[in-house]
Enzyme design. Sequence first.
Site, PDB file in Angstrom:
ATOM      1  N   ASP A   1       5.891   0.539   6.988  1.00 12.31           N
ATOM      2  CA  ASP A   1       5.012   0.356   6.303  1.00 12.31           C
ATOM      3  C   ASP A   1       4.178   1.656   5.799  1.00 12.31           C
ATOM      4  OD1 ASP A   1       2.302  -0.267   6.885  1.00 12.31           O
ATOM      5  OD2 ASP A   1       2.067  -0.026   8.868  1.00 12.31           O
TER       6      ASP A   1
ATOM      7  N   HIS B   1       3.992   2.618  12.806  1.00 15.46           N
ATOM      8  CA  HIS B   1       2.990   4.485  13.113  1.00 15.46           C
ATOM      9  C   HIS B   1       3.388   5.214  13.607  1.00 15.46           C
ATOM     10  CE1 HIS B   1      -1.185   1.382  12.075  1.00 15.46           C
ATOM     11  NE2 HIS B   1      -0.157   0.942  11.207  1.00 15.46           N
TER      12      HIS B   1
ATOM     13  N   GLU C   1      -5.114   1.596   2.407  1.00 18.93           N
ATOM     14  CA  GLU C   1      -5.361   1.372   3.292  1.00 18.93           C
ATOM     15  C   GLU C   1      -4.923   1.146   4.928  1.00 18.93           C
ATOM     16  OE1 GLU C   1      -3.562  -2.081   6.137  1.00 18.93           O
ATOM     17  OE2 GLU C   1      -2.559  -0.615   5.712  1.00 18.93           O
ATOM     18  N   GLU C   2      -4.335   2.260   4.982  1.00 14.46           N
ATOM     19  CA  GLU C   2      -4.508   2.305   7.099  1.00 14.46           C
ATOM     20  C   GLU C   2      -5.490   2.942   6.987  1.00 14.46           C
ATOM     21  OE1 GLU C   2      -2.025   1.834   8.366  1.00 14.46           O
ATOM     22  OE2 GLU C   2       0.172   1.724   7.280  1.00 14.46           O
TER      23      GLU C   2
ATOM     24  N   HIS D   1       0.279  -0.849   0.099  1.00 10.81           N
ATOM     25  CA  HIS D   1      -0.007  -0.060  -0.125  1.00 10.81           C
ATOM     26  C   HIS D   1       0.804   1.428  -0.307  1.00 10.81           C
ATOM     27  CE1 HIS D   1       0.292   1.139   4.269  1.00 10.81           C
ATOM     28  NE2 HIS D   1       0.265  -0.270   4.615  1.00 10.81           N
TER      29      HIS D   1
END
Length: 462
Positions: free
Chosen positions: A291, A423, A325-326, A279
């Site tokens: 991420d 995150h 996506e997040e 993503h």
Amino acid sequence: MKKTILLTVVLLSGLTSFAQSNDEKNIKSFYRKALTDSKCYMWLEYLSNDIGSRLSGSESAAKAVQYTKAQLETLDLDKVYLQEVMVPHWVRGEKETAYILDNKTKTVVPICALGSSVATPKTGITAEVIEVKGIADLAALGDKVKGKIVFYNRPMDPENIETFKSYGACVDQRYAGAKEAAKLGAVGTIVRSMNLRLDDFPHTGNQSYGDLPKEQYIPTAAISTNGAELLSESLKNNPSLKFYFKQSCETLPDVLSYNVIGEITGKEHPEDIMVVGGHLDSWDLADGSHDDGAGVVQSMEAIRILKSFNYKPKNTIRVVLFMNEENGTRGGKKYEEVAKQNKENHIFALESDSGGFTPRGFSIDADDANLKKIQGYKDFFEPYMVHSFTMGHGGSDIDPLTSKTLVKVGLKPDSQRYFDYHHAANDKFDAINKRELELGAATMASLLYLVDQNGIVLPASN
């Protein structure tokens, strides 16, 4: 007759050995290419350092779309295009502030608003705190929650070797904690960061108010693990202490964005599609290098490796860089929606969304026959110390995909350090190891090659 049978067996054995050796040779070439002539580290450096955080709806997310599309166009693929998707646009606003008010002592602690949260009043919120280990504890408290800040303090379990199990066991308090506390009259929630180590980085992540009416929404934030420990210990000494926090986040109207797609058309079965992807969006606190910048560039590198050897796939191989996506997974949902409209047949999907660490294996979402078939490739990966082929989740972006027979697989890197960065503001390019990133890309290219060559197990026809 016996000599004929024996000769046939010997010949077949020789053919099998030759085919296996040829696959081993090709896979070795993929790893050599990744480790000596890759582009994924360079791509990630630009995504992280020149573009930066890529939260859906942001200007930097739009720049990432254009950059990755341009890079895919340099690979001489058969198609490169954008797929429209409307995405949420949540913004954090000013940096959050928080402190513990213990009698006349004010102790600042690190927090960050959780995704999709509302803001506090402009002057912030000050209230007594009630600590719980999880959502299940709330029901027994009843009226005691009203007018208070609920502090969710269930830590990730350090005993699990597979750290995603620890994450899964406590992430519900982040995702649904505010909704459940609001039902009982809480004025806000503070959630312990999803992190195995003690540090001062608060970790964001998305949360949902579910079907609550908007007037019941309450602000919610993550607190660093050190901050959580301090707050918990302070509450033991003074249960009547108060907590103050202020945040100015808001949700703006949806924004048009895109999934980025490139493909090599299959020579034998162009109608059968194999997907590899990650993503493109990331949280706004840092570069999102692990991420999921890593997954994006590994997916691009995997198809580049195959193309560099002039590989002609039997099936269509498609790299998909999913948006959002997040905080919504709208990219994955849109991709499936369009696939259904076009009556596309997906047979295989591979996702990288667990960081750019050393690859250890694959998490496989498939029926028993296809699970065994993928596990049958294990020997090819043993020389590269990739050995874990287990049943499990393929990935959030490929999860919505449906076809009559579809094998979904997630790249499974070593997970011990992943939640140190997940995150948080330290998920930056300097946390990436070039060699580990490249090994992951080679591992993905190798599995794509093996599945393309050997197909999947189709259900028996009636």
